[in-house]
Each structure stands twice: as structure tokens, then as C-alpha cells.
Design a protein around this motif. Structure first.
Motif, PDB file in Angstrom:
ATOM      1  N   ASP A 143       0.834  -1.201   0.000  1.00 44.14           N
ATOM      2  CA  ASP A 143       0.000   0.000   0.000  1.00 44.14           C
ATOM      3  C   ASP A 143       0.871   1.255   0.000  1.00 44.14           C
ATOM      4  N   GLY A 144       0.405   2.287  -0.682  1.00 42.33           N
ATOM      5  CA  GLY A 144       1.090   3.569  -0.660  1.00 42.33           C
ATOM      6  C   GLY A 144       1.344   4.121  -2.041  1.00 42.33           C
ATOM      7  N   PRO A 145       1.761   5.385  -2.126  1.00 42.80           N
ATOM      8  CA  PRO A 145       1.996   6.028  -3.422  1.00 42.80           C
ATOM      9  C   PRO A 145       3.017   5.297  -4.290  1.00 42.80           C
ATOM     10  N   SER A 146       3.980   4.608  -3.674  1.00 36.15           N
ATOM     11  CA  SER A 146       5.028   3.930  -4.449  1.00 36.15           C
ATOM     12  C   SER A 146       4.755   2.446  -4.661  1.00 36.15           C
ATOM     13  N   ALA A 147       3.578   1.975  -4.264  1.00 36.39           N
ATOM     14  CA  ALA A 147       3.285   0.543  -4.370  1.00 36.39           C
ATOM     15  C   ALA A 147       3.389   0.045  -5.804  1.00 36.39           C
ATOM     16  N   ARG A 148       2.811   0.792  -6.746  1.00 35.24           N
ATOM     17  CA  ARG A 148       2.870   0.344  -8.147  1.00 35.24           C
ATOM     18  C   ARG A 148       4.302   0.330  -8.655  1.00 35.24           C
ATOM     19  N   ALA A 149       5.106   1.321  -8.274  1.00 34.19           N
ATOM     20  CA  ALA A 149       6.498   1.371  -8.715  1.00 34.19           C
ATOM     21  C   ALA A 149       7.287   0.179  -8.186  1.00 34.19           C
ATOM     22  N   VAL A 150       6.976  -0.258  -6.971  1.00 30.67           N
ATOM     23  CA  VAL A 150       7.634  -1.442  -6.422  1.00 30.67           C
ATOM     24  C   VAL A 150       7.288  -2.670  -7.249  1.00 30.67           C
ATOM     25  N   LEU A 151       6.016  -2.850  -7.541  1.00 36.30           N
ATOM     26  CA  LEU A 151       5.589  -4.017  -8.318  1.00 36.30           C
ATOM     27  C   LEU A 151       6.171  -4.007  -9.729  1.00 36.30           C
ATOM     28  N   GLU A 152       6.284  -2.823 -10.316  1.00 34.13           N
ATOM     29  CA  GLU A 152       6.766  -2.729 -11.697  1.00 34.13           C
ATOM     30  C   GLU A 152       8.220  -3.152 -11.843  1.00 34.13           C
ATOM     31  N   LYS A 153       8.934  -3.271 -10.729  1.00 37.45           N
ATOM     32  CA  LYS A 153      10.316  -3.754 -10.808  1.00 37.45           C
ATOM     33  C   LYS A 153      10.394  -5.229 -11.192  1.00 37.45           C
ATOM     34  N   GLY A 154       9.310  -5.969 -10.958  1.00 38.16           N
ATOM     35  CA  GLY A 154       9.384  -7.398 -11.246  1.00 38.16           C
ATOM     36  C   GLY A 154       8.161  -7.987 -11.898  1.00 38.16           C
ATOM     37  N   CYS A 155       7.166  -7.161 -12.218  1.00 42.59           N
ATOM     38  CA  CYS A 155       5.957  -7.648 -12.882  1.00 42.59           C
ATOM     39  C   CYS A 155       5.881  -7.016 -14.263  1.00 42.59           C
ATOM     40  N   GLY A 175       8.781 -11.182 -10.102  1.00 40.81           N
ATOM     41  CA  GLY A 175      10.100 -11.820 -10.115  1.00 40.81           C
ATOM     42  C   GLY A 175       9.921 -13.190 -10.743  1.00 40.81           C
ATOM     43  N   PRO A 176      10.369 -14.260 -10.086  1.00 41.42           N
ATOM     44  CA  PRO A 176      10.170 -15.592 -10.628  1.00 41.42           C
ATOM     45  C   PRO A 176       8.956 -16.319 -10.054  1.00 41.42           C
ATOM     46  N   VAL A 177       8.152 -15.622  -9.225  1.00 39.44           N
ATOM     47  CA  VAL A 177       7.105 -16.299  -8.455  1.00 39.44           C
ATOM     48  C   VAL A 177       5.722 -16.077  -9.074  1.00 39.44           C
ATOM     49  N   PRO A 178       4.979 -17.140  -9.347  1.00 33.99           N
ATOM     50  CA  PRO A 178       3.589 -16.985  -9.784  1.00 33.99           C
ATOM     51  C   PRO A 178       2.733 -16.495  -8.618  1.00 33.99           C
ATOM     52  N   ALA A 185      -7.546  -1.079  -4.258  1.00 31.62           N
ATOM     53  CA  ALA A 185      -7.795   0.363  -4.152  1.00 31.62           C
ATOM     54  C   ALA A 185      -6.761   1.068  -5.014  1.00 31.62           C
ATOM     55  N   GLU A 186      -6.887   2.383  -5.135  1.00 28.19           N
ATOM     56  CA  GLU A 186      -6.020   3.129  -6.048  1.00 28.19           C
ATOM     57  C   GLU A 186      -4.538   2.900  -5.749  1.00 28.19           C
ATOM     58  N   GLN A 187      -4.166   2.821  -4.469  1.00 32.86           N
ATOM     59  CA  GLN A 187      -2.762   2.636  -4.094  1.00 32.86           C
ATOM     60  C   GLN A 187      -2.540   1.352  -3.305  1.00 32.86           C
ATOM     61  N   THR A 188      -3.464   0.418  -3.415  1.00 33.52           N
ATOM     62  CA  THR A 188      -3.390  -0.802  -2.608  1.00 33.52           C
ATOM     63  C   THR A 188      -3.505  -2.041  -3.490  1.00 33.52           C
ATOM     64  N   TRP A 189      -2.606  -2.981  -3.250  1.00 34.07           N
ATOM     65  CA  TRP A 189      -2.542  -4.214  -4.031  1.00 34.07           C
ATOM     66  C   TRP A 189      -2.449  -5.407  -3.085  1.00 34.07           C
ATOM     67  N   ARG A 190      -3.126  -6.463  -3.436  1.00 38.04           N
ATOM     68  CA  ARG A 190      -2.948  -7.733  -2.734  1.00 38.04           C
ATOM     69  C   ARG A 190      -2.155  -8.676  -3.640  1.00 38.04           C
ATOM     70  N   ILE A 191      -1.130  -9.265  -3.059  1.00 42.01           N
ATOM     71  CA  ILE A 191      -0.280 -10.222  -3.767  1.00 42.01           C
ATOM     72  C   ILE A 191      -0.434 -11.556  -3.069  1.00 42.01           C
ATOM     73  N   MET A 192      -0.858 -12.575  -3.797  1.00 38.91           N
ATOM     74  CA  MET A 192      -1.218 -13.848  -3.180  1.00 38.91           C
ATOM     75  C   MET A 192      -0.359 -14.969  -3.762  1.00 38.91           C
ATOM     76  N   PRO A 193       0.810 -15.228  -3.162  1.00 40.15           N
ATOM     77  CA  PRO A 193       1.648 -16.339  -3.600  1.00 40.15           C
ATOM     78  C   PRO A 193       1.253 -17.627  -2.875  1.00 40.15           C
ATOM     79  N   ARG A 194       1.702 -18.744  -3.389  1.00 38.47           N
ATOM     80  CA  ARG A 194       1.546 -19.984  -2.641  1.00 38.47           C
ATOM     81  C   ARG A 194       2.348 -19.876  -1.351  1.00 38.47           C
ATOM     82  N   ALA A 195       1.892 -20.565  -0.329  1.00 36.87           N
ATOM     83  CA  ALA A 195       2.525 -20.433   0.981  1.00 36.87           C
ATOM     84  C   ALA A 195       4.007 -20.772   0.940  1.00 36.87           C
ATOM     85  N   SER A 196       4.392 -21.733   0.101  1.00 40.22           N
ATOM     86  CA  SER A 196       5.797 -22.143   0.041  1.00 40.22           C
ATOM     87  C   SER A 196       6.693 -21.071  -0.583  1.00 40.22           C
TER      88      SER A 196
END
Length: 218
Positions: A143-155, A175-178, A185-196
Motif C-alpha cells: 500500500d502507498g503512493p510507491s506501491a505500483r512502482a515497487v511491483l513494476e520492478k518485477g511484474c 520476479g520468478p514467483v507466480p 484500491a487506487e494505491q493498494t494491491w494484494r499479492i497472493m503467492p503460494r505459501a511455500s
């Protein structure tokens, strides 16, 4: 007796990212370049397969309390309550608050909520499936103004609002993780990886957040 056993089992649960809680809290950055990361553990997740438009699909939607999405990227319902994510032409993921739909465990017949048996009854004898997947993934919230910029480094998806609006959720690679990536929300993202893969994903995000803690060079 059964309720007491279920309570004891619940107390023993440990989230995949329990050891990183303090590190995630300490990495939060405030201000115009702010970004924060946290885990939302133990969300209910139920995998559903049913033919869209069938009587069984209508019954399942009624049992879930929200309609089933009809196309790629669509989510129905609310991230604060019960939501259903489109994951394939006849596949859906119901996501709800903690302990709102866990399926019976093993042969004990235990269930924290009648929601899953209700979905099973709604499916009836039709072809399809209703499966408890709550332990399969955990949920990270960025969450936050830079959230999208963080994700764009690896998505590699286009995460700009014109292409990935609020309420969109798709399968992606971070990155390498599905992961399942959901913009709630506008500045909020949920990222749901497998538990492992949860710890790897969290540490990847923490590393990607590091630059936003440094003062911006004029």
C-alpha cells in the motif's frame, strides 16, 4: 468436543510470514514516496469450478452471496467482505475474511463455517468442484503512493490504471514467483503467492521497497 478441538487447532496456526512481521513493519515508508507491506493471514479461499450460466452456477452465487464474475480480470464482491475472483473460463476463487469458509478437515467433519458445505450443496450433482484452498496461499498487502512502482520492478504486466484498474485481479509473475495480483484500491494491491513461496515474495518486495526509504535526490 468437536468445537473445542477446532479451537485448539486454530490456536496452533502459524502464518507463513510470522517471522517477518517486525521486518515488514519496520520497512514501511511514509510520505509522498511512501509504501508499506503487511501480511493478511488466514483468509478463507475456496476454489470453485462450475459451468458459467448453469443452474448450479446460479445456486453457487446465491450461496456465496455475490455473483460470479464473467470474464478475465473481473472480481465481484468486496475485499473487505466476500469476493469472487475469475481465474479461468469455469474457475473461480472465493476470498473471504478469516474463518468464513474453511472446509471440513480430514474425517472429523469439523468446519469453522457452514459456507463451504453450502457451496457443495449448491453444486449438487452437477460437474464441478468446491475445494478449500485456504492453506494454499497467503496474502500480502502492498500500500502507498510507491506501491505500483515497487511491483513494476518485477511484474511485466501493464499496471497503469488505464490497463489495470481498481477491482482487477489476474494471475501474474512477480520476479520468478507466480502470484495472484489484485488491485483493491487506487494505491493498494494484494499479492497472493503460494505459501511455500511467501517468504521469498515478501523478501523480494522488501528489497524492492528499499530505495523509497532514501531521500529523493534533487
Amino acid at each position: 468436543m468437536a468445537e473445542q478441538l477446532l479451537t485448539d487447532i486454530t490456536r496452533l496456526r502459524r502464518s507463513p510470514l510470522a517471522d517477518l512481521q517486525a521486518q515488514m513493519a519496520g520497512a514501511s515508508v511514509s510520505g509522498a514516496r511512501g509504501v508499506a507491506l503487511r501480511e493478511i493471514p488466514f483468509l478463507t479461499m475456496v476454489g470453485i469450478r462450475v459451468a458459467p450460466g448453469s443452474p448450479a452456477a446460479e445456486e453457487i452465487a446465491a450461496a456465496a452471496g455475490v455473483p460470479l464474475p464473467t470474464g478475465h480480470g473481473q472480481v465481484t464482491g468486496s475485499p473487505e467482505g466476500t469476493a469472487v475472483v475469475w481465474t479461468g473460463p469455469d474457475e473461480f476463487l472465493l476470498v473471504g475474511p478469516q474463518d468464513t469458509g474453511a472446509a471440513p478437515t480430514g474425517g472429523t467433519g469439523l468446519s469453522t463455517d457452514p459456507a463451504v458445505p453450502g457451496l457443495v450443496r449448491a453444486l449438487g450433482g452437477e460437474r464441478g468442484a468446491v475445494v478449500d484452498l485456504s492453506a494454499n496461499r497467503t496474502t500480502l498487502e502492498l500500500d502507498g503512493p510507491s506501491a505500483r512502482a515497487v511491483l513494476e520492478k518485477g511484474c511485466h504486466l501493464d499496471l497503469h490504471p488505464r490497463a489495470f484498474g481498481v477491482g482487477t485481479a489476474v494471475s501474474a509473475t512477480l520476479g520468478p514467483v507466480p502470484v495472484l495480483l489484485w488491485r483493491t484500491a487506487e494505491q493498494t494491491w494484494r499479492i497472493m503467492p503460494r505459501a511455500s513461496f511467501a517468504e521469498y515474495t515478501a523478501r523480494w518486495l522488501l528489497d524492492a521497497m528499499t530505495e523509497f526509504a532514501a531521500p529523493e535526490v534533487p
